[in-house]
Design an enzyme around this catalytic site. Sequence first.
Site, PDB file in Angstrom:
ATOM      1  N   LYS A 155       0.689  -1.466  -0.143  1.00 25.88           N
ATOM      2  CA  LYS A 155      -0.029  -0.107   0.150  1.00 25.88           C
ATOM      3  C   LYS A 155       0.928   1.167  -0.078  1.00 25.88           C
ATOM      4  CE  LYS A 155      -0.705   0.573   5.021  1.00 25.88           C
ATOM      5  NZ  LYS A 155      -0.026   1.891   5.034  1.00 25.88           N
ATOM      6  N   THR A 156       1.897   1.205   0.943  1.00 28.62           N
ATOM      7  CA  THR A 156       2.809   2.338   0.654  1.00 28.62           C
ATOM      8  C   THR A 156       3.542   2.712  -0.510  1.00 28.62           C
ATOM      9  OG1 THR A 156       3.314   1.798   2.985  1.00 28.62           O
ATOM     10  CG2 THR A 156       4.706   3.612   1.799  1.00 28.62           C
ATOM     11  N   ASP A 158      -3.814   7.683   4.386  1.00 33.12           N
ATOM     12  CA  ASP A 158      -3.263   6.499   4.650  1.00 33.12           C
ATOM     13  C   ASP A 158      -4.101   5.901   5.765  1.00 33.12           C
ATOM     14  OD1 ASP A 158      -1.634   4.022   4.576  1.00 33.12           O
ATOM     15  OD2 ASP A 158       0.026   5.026   5.031  1.00 33.12           O
ATOM     16  N   GLU A 159      -4.263   4.507   6.164  1.00 33.37           N
ATOM     17  CA  GLU A 159      -4.447   3.950   7.459  1.00 33.37           C
ATOM     18  C   GLU A 159      -5.993   4.314   7.434  1.00 33.37           C
ATOM     19  OE1 GLU A 159      -3.107   1.474   8.412  1.00 33.37           O
ATOM     20  OE2 GLU A 159      -1.106   1.637   8.472  1.00 33.37           O
ATOM     21  N   GLN A 203      -7.389  -4.539   9.836  1.00 39.48           N
ATOM     22  CA  GLN A 203      -6.507  -3.921  10.699  1.00 39.48           C
ATOM     23  C   GLN A 203      -7.013  -2.679  11.515  1.00 39.48           C
ATOM     24  OE1 GLN A 203      -2.344  -4.291   9.069  1.00 39.48           O
ATOM     25  NE2 GLN A 203      -3.093  -4.409   7.182  1.00 39.48           N
ATOM     26  N   ARG A 230       2.642  -9.717  10.894  1.00 41.45           N
ATOM     27  CA  ARG A 230       3.741  -9.032  10.924  1.00 41.45           C
ATOM     28  C   ARG A 230       5.108  -9.950  10.582  1.00 41.45           C
ATOM     29  NH1 ARG A 230       2.008  -4.923   9.683  1.00 41.45           N
ATOM     30  NH2 ARG A 230       0.135  -6.062   9.416  1.00 41.45           N
TER      31      ARG A 230
END
Length: 767
Positions: free
Chosen positions: A33-34, A220-221, A251, A601
């Site tokens: 995504k980044t 973002d997020e 998330q 993670r």
Amino acid sequence: MSELLDGLNDRQKEAVEYMDGPLLILAGAGSGKTRVLTYKIAYLLEKEIVKPWQILAITFTNKAAKEMKERVEGLVGQVAQDMWLGTFHSVCVRILKREIELLGYTRDFNIFDEIDKEKVLKEVTKKLNIDEKMYPIGLLKSEISKAKEVMKDNLTYQKEAMGDFRKEEIAKVYNMYQDTLKSNNSIDFDDIIMLTVKLFLENPDRLLYYQQKFSYILVDEYQDTNKTQFLLISLLSSATGNICVVGDESQSIYGFRGADITNILNFEKEFPNAKIVKLEENYRSTKNILNAANEVIKNNSSKLDKVLWTQNEEGEKIEYKTLNNEYEEVEYVVDKIDELCRKENQKYSDFAVLFRTNAQARVLEEVFMKSGTPYKLIGGIKFYARKEIKDIISYLKLIQNKNDNIALKRIINEPKRGIGDTAVDKLDMLASQKGVSIFELIQDSNNLTGIRSAGNIILFRDMINSFIRVKNEIKVSELIKKVLKESGYEDMLNSEGTKETEIRFDNLMEFIGVAIEFENENAEHTLGDFLESIALVSDVDNLDETTEAVTLMTMHSAKGLEFKNVFIVGMEEGLFPSKRSIEEDGQTEEERRLCYVAITRAQKHLFLTNTKKRTLYGSTTFSIPSRFIEEIPDSVLSEDAIDNRNGKKSASTRTWLDDEYKKVETYISNRNRVSENVERKVRPNVGITVDAFLKNLAGTTIPQKANVASEMKYKVGMEVKHKKFGIGVIENIEPEGDDFKLEIMFDNSGFKRLMANYTPLEIINKD
């Protein structure tokens, strides 16, 4: 630049190239995504769709913002410096620094941190004669924060509180708290976004200016946004409709902070004609790890339709181990880390140990320290909360904003200069009567008549004034050095000569290093900008990923990070998922999302652990495995993990279980002597029934101890008397190991939790 999109997959390209209105990029864990966000910004600039200064990109951490800006610069060059890219709070502070005068503040306002906030609330409750036992500072902080997260200012809160005595008392605190902030020309962290939204709602011309300024907005997020953040981006994007948000409902783990998962679930409703692009290919984890995450999260009902997949190798099976107690659990983790470092030539920095609650960190640190295994704990004592750092920051805050009474009170006698509390209280009272700040009051020496320490106060005033005169002429790092020397703070530490003061001095040298780094990275390095930068810092922002050490952190702190090897410890009902989430409807879904985050993670190895019994918060309880363990399929677990979960136990363990059966039988035979309220809760951690408890004995790990005393003289509803707390009524009784926890509401002392065997109580009324 012509080959900009060559490294993206089809879905990523689709997301980057779409420009026709609202866009939701539904980005699963590890799906790049980044990369998509940075390439989208680069694409906007390459195609000259917008100018750099017309882009507003918002992230949730300074670390993420810095990394994104560096990536964009790598693609398009220095032109990226002209973008507005930062966290919600840093962007809003930037706006407030230009516009806050419209709300009655001046531009040199300070931002109160949590310690300042607590100090103000303590002063307010004292002035209002409100009992801190009935209204703890933590409760007041939380209630005010929650109100601000949903755009309830103090006046709105007061209106809604009418008729509810408890809320009315909190409203009084909220009112005086906000008045105190404003008189100090200060705001708190929760004010930052709320005041920005208020500014736009009350000043349509300023809203129009920023709507026209920001031609394209990226967030973002998005799953972590709360109501005020949603309002902010809705207002700013409403003119053009050019908004792109990136997020993953799986998330969304910050509901306890006010994050509203419905913002992402209802994106299409809130932004008509929105397009959704799903990024479902994971580049981080092995197939086994990813399958485990998918199987866990599919048990949630609040989710969007997506399934992560990967072309990565199948990878190692997931390990799952039950240990006797929390010390053996951490010893197992340490041994595994050492084993992998030896056999696979891995580095300590390749490992992370994730835990649910900060209380677990004590044993982790203790065992890691004894073993000699290097570690770094994220979220321990915060650097900026250390006394010496807080002291010098208070000097800087007063130099920046002469109205900051909180900062002045902290350092007027630090180091000791003969100005006692009585003198400070008198100054505070006089300043309040005259409607000025304390520093403004002491500018006129006539106001100090009758105060014994007037001479020392004048020396303090003159020193601060000398700092104010040079604050814009020297670098921040030089100003800090000047403050340390001329205030006597440096001499104070040197004169004590202890190991503690040596550490404190080293911390201050590190603080100077922070200022120098700030100066190197910021062209306009003013004192105000520096104070803003440290006010908005978070624990994860300071994570040094190059340090050769195992990372210990909560699962919440781990979001956005990745490690080759991950241990998730404490996989037990009542701990993870937490007791509160089990007791509150719908809250286990957020815990499950947290589990999903923790699992994803891991890149290569994933280890899950729990214990047969655990001592936490001073209480030892027996445990049953987390429900999340049961949701992981056998196909991704190692053979030992499957055996462990499915209950293949040694003879000694079976003998132990037989003993536990006997204890439960004893409990059942005596349970008629226990109040109905206790009978309902055999496991205080979870509220599990007797039948469920017996059923769990056949499971993988040892259940909670049910050794309840055969006699119980107290009952719910009894009126009792305590020597210190006075008369009260028992409202609830819960078994706690071999004892009972009594929850009592005392007439004069408020609510207390007491242990039956250790608390002398006189029964006044048995009914």
